[in-house]
Motif scaffolding. Structure first.
Motif, PDB file in Angstrom:
ATOM      1  N   ALA A   1       0.839  -1.200   0.000  1.00  0.00           N
ATOM      2  CA  ALA A   1       0.000   0.000   0.000  1.00  0.00           C
ATOM      3  C   ALA A   1       0.876   1.254   0.000  1.00  0.00           C
ATOM      4  N   LEU A   2       1.959   1.244   0.753  1.00  0.00           N
ATOM      5  CA  LEU A   2       2.871   2.390   0.768  1.00  0.00           C
ATOM      6  C   LEU A   2       3.501   2.599  -0.601  1.00  0.00           C
ATOM      7  N   ARG A   3       3.968   1.514  -1.201  1.00  0.00           N
ATOM      8  CA  ARG A   3       4.573   1.625  -2.544  1.00  0.00           C
ATOM      9  C   ARG A   3       3.571   2.177  -3.551  1.00  0.00           C
ATOM     10  N   ALA A   4       2.333   1.695  -3.484  1.00  0.00           N
ATOM     11  CA  ALA A   4       1.303   2.155  -4.425  1.00  0.00           C
ATOM     12  C   ALA A   4       0.999   3.636  -4.210  1.00  0.00           C
ATOM     13  N   SER A   5       1.062   4.102  -2.970  1.00  0.00           N
ATOM     14  CA  SER A   5       0.757   5.503  -2.690  1.00  0.00           C
ATOM     15  C   SER A   5       1.845   6.447  -3.194  1.00  0.00           C
ATOM     16  N   LEU A   6       3.059   5.933  -3.370  1.00  0.00           N
ATOM     17  CA  LEU A   6       4.158   6.776  -3.820  1.00  0.00           C
ATOM     18  C   LEU A   6       4.104   7.074  -5.310  1.00  0.00           C
ATOM     19  N   GLY A   7       3.503   6.195  -6.072  1.00  0.00           N
ATOM     20  CA  GLY A   7       3.431   6.392  -7.503  1.00  0.00           C
ATOM     21  C   GLY A   7       4.761   6.104  -8.166  1.00  0.00           C
ATOM     22  N   PRO A   8       4.726   5.947  -9.478  1.00  0.00           N
ATOM     23  CA  PRO A   8       5.976   5.634 -10.182  1.00  0.00           C
ATOM     24  C   PRO A   8       6.858   6.877 -10.299  1.00  0.00           C
ATOM     25  N   HIS A   9       8.096   6.713  -9.940  1.00  0.00           N
ATOM     26  CA  HIS A   9       9.067   7.793 -10.124  1.00  0.00           C
ATOM     27  C   HIS A   9      10.450   7.168 -10.187  1.00  0.00           C
ATOM     28  N   ILE A  10      11.174   7.547 -11.186  1.00  0.00           N
ATOM     29  CA  ILE A  10      12.545   7.081 -11.335  1.00  0.00           C
ATOM     30  C   ILE A  10      13.444   8.277 -11.049  1.00  0.00           C
ATOM     31  N   PHE A  11      14.300   8.119 -10.060  1.00  0.00           N
ATOM     32  CA  PHE A  11      15.201   9.200  -9.693  1.00  0.00           C
ATOM     33  C   PHE A  11      16.456   9.135 -10.547  1.00  0.00           C
ATOM     34  N   GLU A  12      16.850  10.288 -11.021  1.00  0.00           N
ATOM     35  CA  GLU A  12      18.080  10.422 -11.782  1.00  0.00           C
ATOM     36  C   GLU A  12      19.251  10.500 -10.798  1.00  0.00           C
ATOM     37  N   PRO A  13      20.431  10.080 -11.221  1.00  0.00           N
ATOM     38  CA  PRO A  13      21.594  10.156 -10.323  1.00  0.00           C
ATOM     39  C   PRO A  13      21.838  11.549  -9.752  1.00  0.00           C
ATOM     40  N   ASP A  14      21.607  12.595 -10.550  1.00  0.00           N
ATOM     41  CA  ASP A  14      21.794  13.964 -10.055  1.00  0.00           C
ATOM     42  C   ASP A  14      20.804  14.283  -8.941  1.00  0.00           C
ATOM     43  N   GLU A  15      19.562  13.800  -9.068  1.00  0.00           N
ATOM     44  CA  GLU A  15      18.566  14.023  -8.023  1.00  0.00           C
ATOM     45  C   GLU A  15      18.971  13.317  -6.728  1.00  0.00           C
ATOM     46  N   ILE A  16      19.466  12.109  -6.850  1.00  0.00           N
ATOM     47  CA  ILE A  16      19.895  11.348  -5.674  1.00  0.00           C
ATOM     48  C   ILE A  16      21.037  12.060  -4.976  1.00  0.00           C
ATOM     49  N   ASP A  17      22.009  12.558  -5.742  1.00  0.00           N
ATOM     50  CA  ASP A  17      23.126  13.306  -5.157  1.00  0.00           C
ATOM     51  C   ASP A  17      22.620  14.559  -4.439  1.00  0.00           C
ATOM     52  N   ALA A  18      21.654  15.256  -5.055  1.00  0.00           N
ATOM     53  CA  ALA A  18      21.100  16.461  -4.434  1.00  0.00           C
ATOM     54  C   ALA A  18      20.393  16.127  -3.126  1.00  0.00           C
ATOM     55  N   PHE A  19      19.639  15.030  -3.100  1.00  0.00           N
ATOM     56  CA  PHE A  19      18.968  14.610  -1.859  1.00  0.00           C
ATOM     57  C   PHE A  19      19.988  14.301  -0.770  1.00  0.00           C
ATOM     58  N   LYS A  20      21.084  13.649  -1.140  1.00  0.00           N
ATOM     59  CA  LYS A  20      22.114  13.309  -0.164  1.00  0.00           C
ATOM     60  C   LYS A  20      22.769  14.563   0.426  1.00  0.00           C
ATOM     61  N   ARG A  21      22.947  15.559  -0.413  1.00  0.00           N
ATOM     62  CA  ARG A  21      23.636  16.777   0.028  1.00  0.00           C
ATOM     63  C   ARG A  21      22.702  17.784   0.692  1.00  0.00           C
ATOM     64  N   GLU A  22      21.415  17.587   0.575  1.00  0.00           N
ATOM     65  CA  GLU A  22      20.441  18.531   1.111  1.00  0.00           C
ATOM     66  C   GLU A  22      20.644  18.704   2.622  1.00  0.00           C
TER      67      GLU A  22
END
Length: 81
Positions: free
Chosen positions: A57-78
């Motif tokens: 149910a949690l996975r379904a609520s998140l919806g499909p999204h593919i994170f790009e490597p740049d987005e992942i790096d930005a989240f880590k540095r946030e």
């Protein structure tokens, strides 16, 4: 009324795990033991099927999204200096 908890004859491995958890949570050994007991005795253990249903149910609520490597790096540095 509160009662006293005395930790006696703990196996070395259990004592080490409890001491590490207490240090990590900045609690005394006795307080950590109380928290562990409350968590273990206070909450009913969900079945595997219930856990899987919750996860799905949690996975379904998140919806499909593919994170790009740049987005992942930005989240880590946030929030980091």
């Amino acid at each position: 009324m509160a009662k006293t908890l005395t930790l006696k004859n703990l196996p070395d491995a259990l004592h080490a795990r409890l001491a590490a958890a207490a240090k990590r949570h900045r609690r005394s050994l006795n307080n950590e033991a109380i928290v562990c007991l409350e968590a273990g005795l206070g909450a009913p253990v969900p079945s595997v099927e219930d856990e899987l249903a919750t996860i799905r149910a949690l996975r379904a609520s998140l919806g499909p999204h593919i994170f790009e490597p740049d987005e992942i790096d930005a989240f880590k540095r946030e929030g980091r200096p």
